[in-house]
Design an enzyme around this catalytic site. Sequence first.
Site, short mmCIF file in Angstrom:
data_model
loop_
_atom_site.label_atom_id
_atom_site.label_comp_id
_atom_site.label_asym_id
_atom_site.label_seq_id
_atom_site.Cartn_x
_atom_site.Cartn_y
_atom_site.Cartn_z
N TYR A 157 0.83 -1.04 -0.04
CA TYR A 157 -0.02 0.09 0.04
C TYR A 157 1.01 1.23 0.13
O TYR A 157 0.43 2.07 -0.78
CB TYR A 157 -0.90 -0.03 1.34
CG TYR A 157 -1.92 1.34 1.25
CD1 TYR A 157 -2.95 1.33 0.47
CD2 TYR A 157 -1.52 2.22 2.31
CE1 TYR A 157 -3.89 2.36 0.69
CE2 TYR A 157 -2.51 3.38 2.30
CZ TYR A 157 -3.57 3.45 1.60
OH TYR A 157 -4.13 4.45 1.82
N LYS A 161 1.21 4.19 -3.08
CA LYS A 161 0.83 5.74 -2.61
C LYS A 161 2.12 6.38 -2.75
O LYS A 161 1.93 7.87 -3.26
CB LYS A 161 0.35 5.71 -1.41
CG LYS A 161 -0.95 5.18 -1.04
CD LYS A 161 -1.96 5.63 -1.80
CE LYS A 161 -3.34 5.16 -1.45
NZ LYS A 161 -4.64 5.41 -2.42
#
Length: 252
Positions: A157, A161
């Site tokens: 994740y 990002k």
Amino acid sequence: MTTPPFTGFDGKKALITGAADGLGKAVADALHAAGAQVWGTSRSAETTAQICARYGTEPIPGLDLSRPQDIASFADAVDAVTGGIDLLVNNAGVNVPKPALEITEDDWDTVFDINVKGTFLISQAFARTWVGTKTPGAIVNMASQAGIVAIEERAAYGSSKAALIHLTKQLALEWAQYGIRVNAVAPTFVKTALTASTLERGAWADELRSRIPLGRFGEACEVSGPTLYLLSDAASLVTGTTLVADGGYTIR
């Protein structure tokens, strides 16, 4: 806590991905309250229709960002229904929270396919329309503090990002010549239905909260405010930036 008041969106048409709940719903609600016509997406066509009905707009197809072959036709359908949007908020995303030693290739691909590739392809699809119609559009990507600092169980994740933050800069650089602004918001942990399993984990939640100088998790409306600012004419000179709304988490 309520969403701060905004004006100046009358006549603007906005699309928010992942608008069924959480941050996407908060942004969609705020844009609607500020006078914009709002369309929102979900993977489910039925839920997407319910989102649009909530804002009194004509329904559009559902959107699954993990299916890149459908994104261009989705954008065409949205343009046909709306007559062309002005604002795009790329909120839809996914997290597979696991220790790095346990992440599988499928986990990694799932996160990057939606958070990075899907976001790029839908941005590209609408940017092509804007260039063709000479529309000065604005995009806000929903990044995360996890793209700036490392956080446990966020290898895939956080990496996605971080890629999204750089993608924001890249698109802003290339599309500025067309009057298209591209920015991002990077929130801290925000209380939503999707984050409840993390933010209610007792000692772990206390540890995360202790890392935030303001001493609390965020509220969804505290992310919609920065997002609307970046979409607004008040930010007409702002592009390629990531506005960090993290309560100070990334200060140290």
